[in-house]
Scaffold this active site. Structure first.
Site: not given
Ligand code: BG6
Length: 415
Positions: A74, A103-104, A108, A142, A161, A166, A265
């Site tokens: 992404k 989309d990581h 999870k 975050e 973002d 997500h 954030k």
């Molecule tokens: C990313 C965003 O896709 O996901 C970042 O670009 C964000 O800005 C991150 O910090 C958050 O991922 P995780 O796995 O730490 O929740």
């Protein structure tokens, strides 16, 4: 161990190519020659504007085989149009089931556990709808700021973002109907239906249903931290680092049940949670008690402490009066399974090698999500939506609490 690393390292080759100069890819062609039967993965973590050029280069050099796959990090574009252009360019070289858009969050464990919770238990399904659910909340908080990505981030903002991908994926997994199987298209078809049912939020609705904000300096864990504008330097910016939205899903299951989502954030801590808030009991017989009956709440904790909590009312022990208290049925995944959770990427890259695109986003999902997000971004411009500010280390601007206050509700965790 060292010997294992050595064996592994011998298999790694480093080749430099120019994405645009397709006739100069000889070194890569040579290395891959004779291995046409092996799985080939092209993993692109570059600027999205180069995705198309890479794919075309692979095709131009005859490097795409039947078992080739391409992985796109992404963001896939920055709006609907740019996403479509990328998808068109890649689609000319690879079939849709060879394309893995990451989309990581889908990698999870706890996110996948949502599927298990919903579809491997009969308990929740009859209640998972209007009539029983009062509302749903999703928080992805975050504590980190944008750090040294500030220049990149300033062109993106939290809506693009975090929300486009997500957050909307989480909404889909909570809201979708049961797929007929775990087949990748069965699951993605159901997610698509949710995306299509999202009520557009345009210029007339943004004020009422959205909050955008940017962090000021403050303190997190006792350490003072600078504001976004200080990190950016220069002339100011209206890029948001926090978004809260009230969204509606226009279908039979969810009509009238608001979904409140927020991501930001520099909030007090890293904390991601989905809360399904059930309705109050229709009539309370416990009118004399110190504690009133509070409605049941199911919390799905995504990170950092993965687990599921169900809050129920119970009688306090003792022979005295009849006092009530909310207590929690608690399932901590780590305690229960006693294993280390693999990183999302371990899982996702393994799925690429196995050739299973279920945990990746299909073209139509990405484009539908962008369309909805573009509507909000345009609405913000048109309505000149104010960018609120919040102190680093707080739970966001007061407008975010107000979004729920107005409906007599509040965020969990509470401010
Ligand atoms: C990313 C965003 O896709 O996901 C970042 O670009 C964000 O800005 C991150 O910090 C958050 O991922 P995780 O796995 O730490 O929740």
């Amino acid at each position: 161990t060292e010997p294992e690393w050595q064996t592994f390292a011998e298999r790694i080759h480093y080749v430099q190519t120019d994405a645009g100069a397709h006739d100069e890819w000889g070194a890569l062609v040579d290395i891959l020659a004779g291995n046409e039967d092996k799985v080939r993965v092209a993993y692109l973590a570059t600027a999205p504007s180069l995705f198309g050029a890479f794919a075309t280069g692979l095709r131009h050099n005859g490097l795409i085989t039947k078992s080739s796959r391409i992985v796109l990090e992404k963001p896939v574009g920055h709006d609907y149009e740019s996403a479509r252009e990328i998808n068109d360019a890649i689609g000319k070289c690879f079939a849709e089931n060879q394309i893995y858009r990451i989309d990581h969050y889908l990698g999870k464990e706890t996110v996948q556990n949502l599927l298990a919770l919903r579809f491997a238990n009969s308990l929740f399904e009859p209640l998972w709808r209007r009539g029983s659910v009062d509302h749903v909340q999703i928080t992805v908080a975050e504590d980190l700021g944008v750090g040294n990505r500030v220049e990149f981030y300033d062109r993106i903002g939290t809506l693009r973002d975090m929300v486009q991908n997500h957050m909307l994926q989480l909404v889909c997994l909570v809201a979708m109907e049961a797929p007929a199987s775990l087949h990748h298209d069965a699951v993605r078809d159901e997610k698509m239906k949710v995306l299509r049912a999202l009520k557009p939020i345009g210029a007339d609705e943004v004020r009422q249903n959205t909050v955008r904000a940017q962090y000021l300096g403050g303190a997190i864990n006792g350490k003072s931290v600078p504001g976004y504008l200080e990190e950016l330097g220069g002339d100011g910016s209206s890029t948001e680092t926090f978004v809260a939205l009230k969204l509606e899903i226009e279908n039979w299951r969810w009509s009238g049940v608001p979904f409140y989502i927020r991501s930001g954030k520099r909030l007090p801590r890293k904390h991601s949670e989905i809360v399904v808030q059930f309705q109050d009991v229709p009539h309370s017989i416990f009118t004399e008690q110190e504690y009133n009956v509070t409605a049941n709440r199911l919390s799905i904790l995504l990170q950092p402490d993965e687990g599921v909590k169900l809050s129920v009312m119970a009688k306090e022990p003792g022979p005295g009066g009849f006092e009530l208290r909310p207590v929690s049925l608690d399932l901590s995944f780590e305690e229960t399974f006693g294993v280390r959770y693999p990183d999302a990427y371990e899982r996702l890259l393994m799925e690429v090698l196995r050739g299973n695109p279920a945990l990746f986003m299909r073209r139509d999902e990405i484009e539908a999500a962008w369309r909805w997000i573009d509507g909000i971004a345009a609405g913000w411009e048109e309505a000149r939506q104010k960018v609120e500010t919040y102190v680093s280390g707080s739970w966001g601007p007061s407008a975010s609490s107000l979004l729920l206050d107005r409906d007599n509700r509040s965020w969990h965790p509470e401010e």
